[in-house]
Design an enzyme around this catalytic site. Sequence first.
Site: not given
Length: 339
Positions: A163, A188, A207, A266
Site C-alpha cells: 500500500s 497493491d 524505480d 487490499h
Amino acid sequence: MIPGLFVPLLCRIIVIRRGDSPLHLTPLPTGTCFYCCPIDLERDIEFLLFTRRNPNYPTKLNSFDSFTLKNSNFDVRYPTIIFIHGYSENAFEGSAAAIRKAYLKRGEYNLIVVDWSKLGGLPWYVTAVRNTRIIGPRVARLVKWLDALGTVSLPSLHVIGFSLGAEIAGFMGKALAPRKVGRITGLDAAYPLYMNTGREGHLTKSDAMFVDVIHTDGGHFGFPNPLGHVDFYPNGGRPVQPGCSAGSVLSRSFSRLMRAYITCGHNRAWMYYSESVTNPFGFPASRCPRWHPGIKANCVWSPDVLMGFAVSSIVRGMFYLRTNADAPFARNTTGYIGK
C-alpha cells in the site's frame, strides 16, 4: 506546529484492540502541517532487523552507527529483504508479521522491517501520504549505508512494500537514482492521492531493475493500471476479492470488520505474497484475462508465469489468475479454466 506542552498527550499512538487486528490511531498527525506533531526522523522511522536467531525481538539499525550492524545478527552470507508496511500498521502485526514469518520459515534471511507507524496513524491519511516522500529518501540512505559497508549489493537487494509502503519503496528508488536496487515488489500500491501524480509521484518500473506489482483492490485502495515490468491481477485485480463479501465477515469484531471487509481486498495482496514465499509454485498466472470461466476472451488460460516470490525477472506484461476464498489461497495448476 503545536505547542510543546501538549506533545506528550496529543502525539502518542493509541492502539485499539478489538479482535485480532489492532487499529493504530493518533490524536494529531505527525508531519509538516501547522497543527502536526513535529517529525523526529530517528524516532519516527525505525529499521528493525529480524533473523532466524532473533525472529521475534528485532535489533534496531542506525545508519549513523555501524556498531548497530556489527553487533546484530546480520549475516552477509544470506539475502537481505527490506519490507515496508502500510498505513495504520506497524512492524509487529499485519502485513509485516506475515512477511517476516514467511521468510524466516523459508530460510536464512536478513529481514529489515521499516517501521514508520508513528508517521502513518489513523485517521490522518493525507498526512501519511505526504510523509511517504520523506520516508522514501530515508530508506534510500539506509540502502546506501549498507552498500557502503559492503554488506549488501544493490542488485541483490529486494524491497517489498504494501500500500503506502509500496509508494515509499518507489520514492526510495527515485532517491537512489541513477543507481537501482535489484527488485521492488509492490503489494497493491496505494491509489488515493497518488493516481494523478505522474511517474515522479508514485511507484513505477523505473524505480528498480525489476518491479513486480500485485493488484487486488484496483480503483479503490490500490492502483488499477499497470505500474511495473510485470503486473498481476488475481481474481481480476479489483474488489471484491473471494472471501471478502459482506456476508463472510459480518460476525467479526469492529477492528477485524474494518480490515476484513473495508480493506479486505487490499490486504489480500500481502496475504497472497506471503503465502507465495512458502509455496513458490502456488500462484501460476496467464496472459489470458479469462481467469474465470464466465469471462469472454479470445484466448485459453494457461499457466505462463508464477506470481509472487518466484516470479522471473525477465517476465514482462500483465497476468491473471484465480485464488481460493480462504487460506491457503493458492490453487496451484488446478481449479482454473475447465476445472
